[in-house]
Design a protein around this motif. Structure first.
Motif, PDB file in Angstrom:
ATOM      1  N   ASP A 124       2.644   1.645  -3.362  1.00  0.00           N
ATOM      2  CA  ASP A 124       1.699   2.146  -4.366  1.00  0.00           C
ATOM      3  C   ASP A 124       1.445   3.642  -4.198  1.00  0.00           C
ATOM      4  O   ASP A 124       1.407   4.387  -5.180  1.00  0.00           O
ATOM      5  CB  ASP A 124       0.378   1.382  -4.296  1.00  0.00           C
ATOM      6  CG  ASP A 124       0.505  -0.072  -4.708  1.00  0.00           C
ATOM      7  OD1 ASP A 124       1.532  -0.459  -5.314  1.00  0.00           O
ATOM      8  OD2 ASP A 124      -0.430  -0.853  -4.401  1.00  0.00           O
ATOM      9  N   MET A 125       1.285   4.099  -2.961  1.00  0.00           N
ATOM     10  CA  MET A 125       1.038   5.523  -2.711  1.00  0.00           C
ATOM     11  C   MET A 125       2.240   6.359  -3.102  1.00  0.00           C
ATOM     12  O   MET A 125       2.094   7.429  -3.716  1.00  0.00           O
ATOM     13  CB  MET A 125       0.659   5.753  -1.248  1.00  0.00           C
ATOM     14  CG  MET A 125      -0.721   5.241  -0.898  1.00  0.00           C
ATOM     15  SD  MET A 125      -1.275   5.696   0.781  1.00  0.00           S
ATOM     16  CE  MET A 125      -0.026   4.957   1.807  1.00  0.00           C
TER      17      MET A 125
ATOM     18  N   LYS B  54       0.840  -1.203   0.000  1.00  0.00           N
ATOM     19  CA  LYS B  54       0.000   0.000   0.000  1.00  0.00           C
ATOM     20  C   LYS B  54       0.874   1.252   0.000  1.00  0.00           C
ATOM     21  O   LYS B  54       0.622   2.201  -0.750  1.00  0.00           O
ATOM     22  CB  LYS B  54      -0.937  -0.025   1.208  1.00  0.00           C
ATOM     23  CG  LYS B  54      -1.785   1.201   1.382  1.00  0.00           C
ATOM     24  CD  LYS B  54      -2.884   1.247   0.360  1.00  0.00           C
ATOM     25  CE  LYS B  54      -3.830   2.405   0.654  1.00  0.00           C
ATOM     26  NZ  LYS B  54      -4.750   2.628  -0.460  1.00  0.00           N
TER      27      LYS B  54
ATOM     28  N   LYS C  51       2.513   6.499  -6.883  1.00  0.00           N
ATOM     29  CA  LYS C  51       1.453   7.352  -7.429  1.00  0.00           C
ATOM     30  C   LYS C  51       1.813   8.824  -7.247  1.00  0.00           C
ATOM     31  O   LYS C  51       1.610   9.644  -8.153  1.00  0.00           O
ATOM     32  CB  LYS C  51       0.130   7.041  -6.755  1.00  0.00           C
ATOM     33  CG  LYS C  51      -1.044   7.787  -7.331  1.00  0.00           C
ATOM     34  CD  LYS C  51      -2.327   7.386  -6.652  1.00  0.00           C
ATOM     35  CE  LYS C  51      -3.496   8.190  -7.218  1.00  0.00           C
ATOM     36  NZ  LYS C  51      -4.759   7.843  -6.540  1.00  0.00           N
ATOM     37  N   GLU C  52       2.368   9.164  -6.082  1.00  0.00           N
ATOM     38  CA  GLU C  52       2.754  10.556  -5.807  1.00  0.00           C
ATOM     39  C   GLU C  52       3.904  11.017  -6.703  1.00  0.00           C
ATOM     40  O   GLU C  52       4.006  12.193  -7.031  1.00  0.00           O
ATOM     41  CB  GLU C  52       3.196  10.709  -4.347  1.00  0.00           C
ATOM     42  CG  GLU C  52       2.062  10.689  -3.352  1.00  0.00           C
ATOM     43  CD  GLU C  52       2.553  10.795  -1.915  1.00  0.00           C
ATOM     44  OE1 GLU C  52       3.781  10.856  -1.679  1.00  0.00           O
ATOM     45  OE2 GLU C  52       1.692  10.783  -1.026  1.00  0.00           O
TER      46      GLU C  52
END
Length: 78
Positions: free
Chosen positions: A71-72, A68, A75-76
């Motif tokens: 992934d964050m 998680k 994405k950022e």
């Protein structure tokens, strides 16, 4: 009889010196928001897996929180 609410054995070090919550607090005080939450949960599952009846389940839970965060962060950075 073990204390299952305040000090469950699967959250204590084998020598009884440390509790998982203390380790989490120590290592996540400077990690904000959801990243602190995910880090704390990953630490929790990594530290307690050897004391569980289904250790793979806890390792998969730790993996979920780590993924998680990956992934964050990915994405950022896009």
């Amino acid at each position: 009889m073990p204390e299952m609410v305040n000090h469950p054995s699967h959250y204590m070090s084998k020598d009884g010196e440390m509790e998982v919550i203390d380790v989490i607090e120590h290592f996540t005080t400077d990690i904000p928001g959801i990243f602190g939450f995910c880090t704390g949960n990953a630490i929790k599952y990594i530290l307690r897996w050897p004391n569980k009846d289904n250790p793979v389940e806890d390792l998969k839970k730790a993996q979920w929180y780590i993924q998680k965060m990956i992934d964050m962060i990915e994405k950022e950075s896009k």
